[in-house]
Each structure stands twice: as structure tokens, then as C-alpha cells.
Design a protein around this motif. Sequence first.
Motif, mmCIF file in Angstrom:
data_model
loop_
_atom_site.group_PDB
_atom_site.id
_atom_site.type_symbol
_atom_site.label_atom_id
_atom_site.label_comp_id
_atom_site.label_asym_id
_atom_site.label_seq_id
_atom_site.Cartn_x
_atom_site.Cartn_y
_atom_site.Cartn_z
ATOM 1 N N GLU A 169 -29.837 -2.286 37.760
ATOM 2 C CA GLU A 169 -29.549 -2.730 39.123
ATOM 3 C C GLU A 169 -28.642 -3.960 39.232
ATOM 4 O O GLU A 169 -27.813 -4.021 40.139
ATOM 5 N N PRO A 170 -28.755 -4.966 38.362
ATOM 6 C CA PRO A 170 -27.890 -6.137 38.522
ATOM 7 C C PRO A 170 -26.402 -5.828 38.370
ATOM 8 O O PRO A 170 -25.557 -6.556 38.889
ATOM 9 N N ASP A 171 -26.043 -4.775 37.630
ATOM 10 C CA ASP A 171 -24.631 -4.457 37.394
ATOM 11 C C ASP A 171 -24.490 -2.954 37.199
ATOM 12 O O ASP A 171 -24.268 -2.480 36.084
ATOM 13 N N VAL A 172 -24.616 -2.211 38.287
ATOM 14 C CA VAL A 172 -24.579 -0.754 38.207
ATOM 15 C C VAL A 172 -23.247 -0.275 37.637
ATOM 16 O O VAL A 172 -23.201 0.572 36.737
ATOM 17 N N ARG A 173 -22.154 -0.830 38.122
ATOM 18 C CA ARG A 173 -20.834 -0.384 37.673
ATOM 19 C C ARG A 173 -20.635 -0.651 36.182
ATOM 20 O O ARG A 173 -20.151 0.211 35.436
ATOM 21 N N GLY A 174 -21.010 -1.847 35.738
ATOM 22 C CA GLY A 174 -20.857 -2.178 34.330
ATOM 23 C C GLY A 174 -21.742 -1.319 33.443
ATOM 24 O O GLY A 174 -21.342 -0.910 32.342
ATOM 25 N N TRP A 175 -22.963 -1.033 33.894
ATOM 26 C CA TRP A 175 -23.884 -0.210 33.109
ATOM 27 C C TRP A 175 -23.355 1.214 32.993
ATOM 28 O O TRP A 175 -23.361 1.800 31.907
ATOM 29 N N ARG A 206 -28.308 -1.224 26.973
ATOM 30 C CA ARG A 206 -26.919 -1.695 26.970
ATOM 31 C C ARG A 206 -26.646 -2.692 25.847
ATOM 32 O O ARG A 206 -25.485 -2.883 25.467
ATOM 33 N N ASP A 211 -18.414 -2.258 23.662
ATOM 34 C CA ASP A 211 -17.524 -2.814 24.677
ATOM 35 C C ASP A 211 -16.130 -2.238 24.462
ATOM 36 O O ASP A 211 -15.859 -1.597 23.453
ATOM 37 N N ASP A 224 -15.263 3.782 40.207
ATOM 38 C CA ASP A 224 -15.629 3.243 41.519
ATOM 39 C C ASP A 224 -16.449 4.262 42.313
ATOM 40 O O ASP A 224 -17.404 3.890 43.010
ATOM 41 N N ALA A 227 -19.986 4.441 40.741
ATOM 42 C CA ALA A 227 -20.703 3.195 40.998
ATOM 43 C C ALA A 227 -21.102 3.097 42.465
ATOM 44 O O ALA A 227 -22.224 2.675 42.794
ATOM 45 N N GLU A 231 -24.866 2.533 43.585
ATOM 46 C CA GLU A 231 -25.167 1.265 44.262
ATOM 47 C C GLU A 231 -25.824 1.532 45.610
ATOM 48 O O GLU A 231 -26.646 0.740 46.067
#
Length: 326
Positions: A169-175, A206, A211, A224, A227, A231
Amino acid sequence: MTHISEPTHRLVPTEAGRIHLVEQGSGPLVLLVHGFPESWYSWRHQLPALAAAGYRAVAIDVRGYGRSSKPAATDAYRLTELVADNVSVVHALGEESAVIVGHDWGSAIASGSGLLSPEVFRAVGMLSVPYTPRGTTRPTEVFAHMGGGDDEFYISYFQEPGRAEAEIEPDVRGWLAAFYRALSAGTMPGPGDLVPYFVSPGGTLRDRWPDGPLPGWLGEAELDFYAGEFERTGLTGALNRYRNMDRDWADLAAHEGAPLTQPSLFIGGALDAATSWLSDAVKAFPHTLPGLVSSQLLDDCGHWIQQERPEETNRLLLDWLAELPV
């Protein structure tokens, strides 16, 4: 030149409320079922290709995803409920039968649909995850013994409600970017390295994912879209599929070892860990898929088959569809 209609978004009723779908073309119905963590959008390359070939291509948001209903109860995501959704979609579209094609969890949902509702689903295509009949051992017991030492397999990690959500949840796009990268050809770890699928004590998934740049099939716009969907909806509905594996096992007790008899297709990625883990299931196809028309492994391909290799996937799908009885 045949005119191909633009994709159309629709909501159709089911017992849980609604399923969102995207439809293109006319002709025999081909129902496309996505996996985790994706959406109807994962079939964006297949919809126009199927439509151009004379099929009514329909890609759904599985229950819990996108604009489809998201029941609160964890057990609302068991396989029997998702099969019922697929049957409801076919009937809501005014059809009596369909070919069903799934990827990842969608593959298991597609094969389950063929097994439980053969009168509706006349052929079954499976991408990434081969058909595996119900076995004698409870699934969570199997996954609890995967790995080594104190590491935890990702499917076991996903079992506890809220645990994976707290990571994502803190970084859906990054995850999502890291997850897609870890399972894609060209950006995944080296062959045979299963470390990214395990969690260290007190750690997260993760922590071990690579990376780097996005895989070639995934642009910023595509990321996008995914995500934005998660989100808005969160990941609980999607993760609840993993939390019903033991319920599915109990629900399918009468189908232990049952073959899937319809005409079928399997496409796997040669670099996909799922293909390696389930290699015995592929070897068993002569017994478990007596109607198998074609089984293909794509070289230098990871897990996201229809997005990594859309043209090849489309060709294999269309060749298979052309061989099916009308």
C-alpha cells in the motif's frame, strides 16, 4: 478491409453484483481471464487481433479487480464463485457457450471453469500455469515446505489477510513495477535463482526483487494504468484468490485427479519459474489434457506471455482457435 469496431466497456450482472468487461469484434465468443496482479488490460494486444480474425473477444476484470464487484468476505473469492461469474458473463452476453483463455491465476480459473461447467466452456486455453488436477495434499501444506531454512514462499506469505497489503500500500506503483520486473525476461534474476519468490524472516517480498529499468513490454503509460487501478481498489480482492486455495481444494474433492477433456492449449514461457515448478504437470498432459491440441514453450520469455510476446501469442491462439469445432 473488414471494419473492426472499437473496444466497448460494459458492466454485466452476476450473483456478486457486477463484472466489468471490454468487448471487441463479433463472432464466436472468446472469454479472456487475467491473472495476478493485472486486469482486463493485460489482453489489450489480443482483443483487436481476435476481433480482426472474426471472434467476439471479451476480456473481464476478475471479481475483486478494476470496476468489478469486490465482496468483503474472503471466501467470496473461491474458485466456484469465479466460475459462476464466468458463466454469468457468457449468459449476460446472450451466448450459450464460449472458448475460455486464462493467464496465471486466470489459467486456473479458466481450467476450473472448463472442469465445472463443460456445457458452457467448450475449449480451454491456458497461459503460464498448466492444468493441475486436484491432488491429495492440501495446498497450503505443500507451499509451507517450499524453500529452505527459515525463508517463506510467497504464496504462504500472501495467506494472512493484511500482511502483503501492508507491504504494497505505501508504494503500489513501485511494488507493481518490481513484481513485473522480477518475472520478465531480460529483467528477472538469473536462471534457477528462486530467491525473489521467498521472504526472509521479518522481511518483505520486495526486499529481494531486482532494481533497474522496466521490462521492455511495460512502458510508463502501461504501468500508470495498472497502478491507477490498484491504487483505487487496493490489493485485497486480488490477494484473496491465494487465500482460498484450501477452500478450492475442499470444494473440488469430487474432482480429484480429474482430466480436462475439452480441446485445450497451453503456452508457457521457457524462463518462467511457474513452468519449472510445474514441469511435472506439463509432463502429465497426455493424461490430464486428453483433448490437448497444442503445447508450446516460448524461448526467452518470462511470465507475462501475452504482453511480452503479443504477436507470437496471438498467432498461437488463432491457430488453435481455427482448429476447434464450430
